[in-house]
Design an enzyme around this catalytic site. Structure first.
Site, mmCIF file in Angstrom:
data_model
loop_
_atom_site.group_PDB
_atom_site.id
_atom_site.type_symbol
_atom_site.label_atom_id
_atom_site.label_comp_id
_atom_site.label_asym_id
_atom_site.label_seq_id
_atom_site.Cartn_x
_atom_site.Cartn_y
_atom_site.Cartn_z
ATOM 1 N N ARG A 54 0.832 -1.197 0.000
ATOM 2 C CA ARG A 54 0.000 0.000 0.000
ATOM 3 C C ARG A 54 0.873 1.256 0.000
ATOM 4 N NH1 ARG A 54 -5.209 -1.192 0.948
ATOM 5 N NH2 ARG A 54 -5.624 -3.253 1.802
ATOM 6 N N ASP A 129 -10.289 -0.535 -5.887
ATOM 7 C CA ASP A 129 -10.626 -0.773 -4.479
ATOM 8 C C ASP A 129 -10.589 -2.247 -4.083
ATOM 9 O OD1 ASP A 129 -11.291 0.177 -1.945
ATOM 10 O OD2 ASP A 129 -13.439 -0.077 -2.269
#
Length: 376
Positions: A54, A129
């Protein structure tokens, strides 16, 4: 190549397209680590898993050279705050009143990624997402907008009603400049939050956020938040709806992102009667379905308890024998708010004695104490 990608994106109905580099947010690792260390992610263990990917797009895919960030507006047709006054009806977040955006947006990104791959003979990976991608910081770095004090991306062109997607590519594309922060001294999004989920501007404690509590949180919702949830049964739009930049927002042009009329403000009485099959049928193709029937009814029963409508007590009572302890527990709480002491004591003798779940037994004791105190 850059111009061709932009033209194709517009043709596909994407409202915003900008480009950044995988190393455009060098502070991302530190910011993410601090947020996780503070426990602000709550039970979202998937935020911890693969946190290194991330924080650094190149760790997720070493072949990435550019990140194409894309946005689609889902600006609601009416002000979501108006739903909060309809106490016997449920308020569903604007994005969830329509078809699941993952399906709509990912299809467009796959087509755009395929076009880029074929035209430039490059590799691409598409994300909506569903992967360890920090879309909002990357979108801000690409110039789609800036992360507001409520941490959501704000666009000067579209307000903060944006769905985001990313295309990682091995192509070297011309990068855009980041957008400046235009929040100024405004703090409307912070002040309107019912549960004080923002410990400071630009910081969100998900554990206090109604969207997190009604969607991501799996167990009983803490009593301190139940009254504050009101009739919000899936998500919360308060901090989004109050943003003054929404004056520039336009209604979504994508027909598949049009809101369903039956989800605008559904009657709580109808929702409380849904079994698993009926729940799946009613919310098929929408984001609501992924939460599951039991968690959704938990939220509905909290809204019933907050409604002040004693006629809804019968709906809560019908849930006292539900197979799910999560549903039973919130049914007890709702009855404690709507029924008088005599009714609660009668139901206690009928249902609580044989209850096997510790959380539900605790709800019964709390409900009996609550009506006893209010009667006194």
């Amino acid at each position: 190549m850059r111009q061709a990608v932009e033209a194709r994106a517009r043709h596909l109905g994407l409202d915003l397209v900008r480009v950044t580099t995988p190393d455009a947010v060098p502070a991302l690792r530190e910011r993410l680590s601090a947020w996780l260390a503070a426990g602000h992610h709550g039970e979202m263990a998937w935020m911890v898993d693969r946190a290194d990917q991330r924080a650094d797009p190149a760790t997720l895919w070493p072949g990435v050279r550019s990140v194409v960030m894309l946005g689609m507006t889902y600006s609601p047709e009416t002000n979501p705050l108006s739903l909060l006054a309809l106490k016997n009806r449920g308020a569903i977040a604007a994005y969830a009143q329509r078809r699941d955006y993952h399906e709509v947006l990912k299809g467009k990104l796959k087509e755009l990624g395929g076009y880029l791959s074929a035209k430039g003979d490059v590799r691409v990976k598409v994300f909506v997402d569903t992967a360890p991608v920090m879309e909002k910081p990357l979108a801000a770095a690409a110039g789609l907008g800036w992360q507001g004090k409520h941490t959501v991306l704000i666009s000067r062109e579209h307000g903060n009603w944006l769905l985001l997607g990313a295309i990682y590519t091995s192509a070297d594309l011309v990068a855009d400049k980041p957008e400046d922060d235009h929040c100024g001294s405004c703090r409307r999004c912070l002040d309107i939050c019912p549960t004080a989920a923002f410990p400071a501007p630009y910081q969100l404690d998900a554990r206090r956020c109604i969207s997190y509590l009604t969607i991501e949180h799996e167990g009983p919702i803490a009593p301190e938040f139940r009254d504050l949830i009101g009739n919000r049964i899936f998500g919360c739009d308060d901090c989004l709806a109050i943003c003054p930049w929404n004056k520039f927002a336009v209604i979504a042009a994508e027909g598949r992102l049009g809101a369903r009329a039956d989800l605008a403000a559904p009657p709580l009485a109808e929702l409380a009667r849904l079994d698993d099959a009926a729940f799946r049928t009613r919310f098929a193709g929408t984001p609501v379905k992924r939460t599951g029937r039991d968690r959704f009814l938990r939220n509905v029963l909290i809204a019933i308890g907050n409604s002040g409508d004693v006629s809804l007590a019968v709906e809560a009572e019908s849930c006292l024998s539900d197979a799910s302890p999560l549903v039973r527990g919130m049914a007890v709480w709702a009855l404690g708010r709507l029924a008088d002491a005599a009714v609660v004591h009668d139901l206690f003798n009928r249902y609580a004695i044989g209850e096997t779940d510790a959380d539900v037994r605790a709800e019964w004791r709390a409900a009996r104490d609550y009506v006893g105190n209010t009667a006194a």
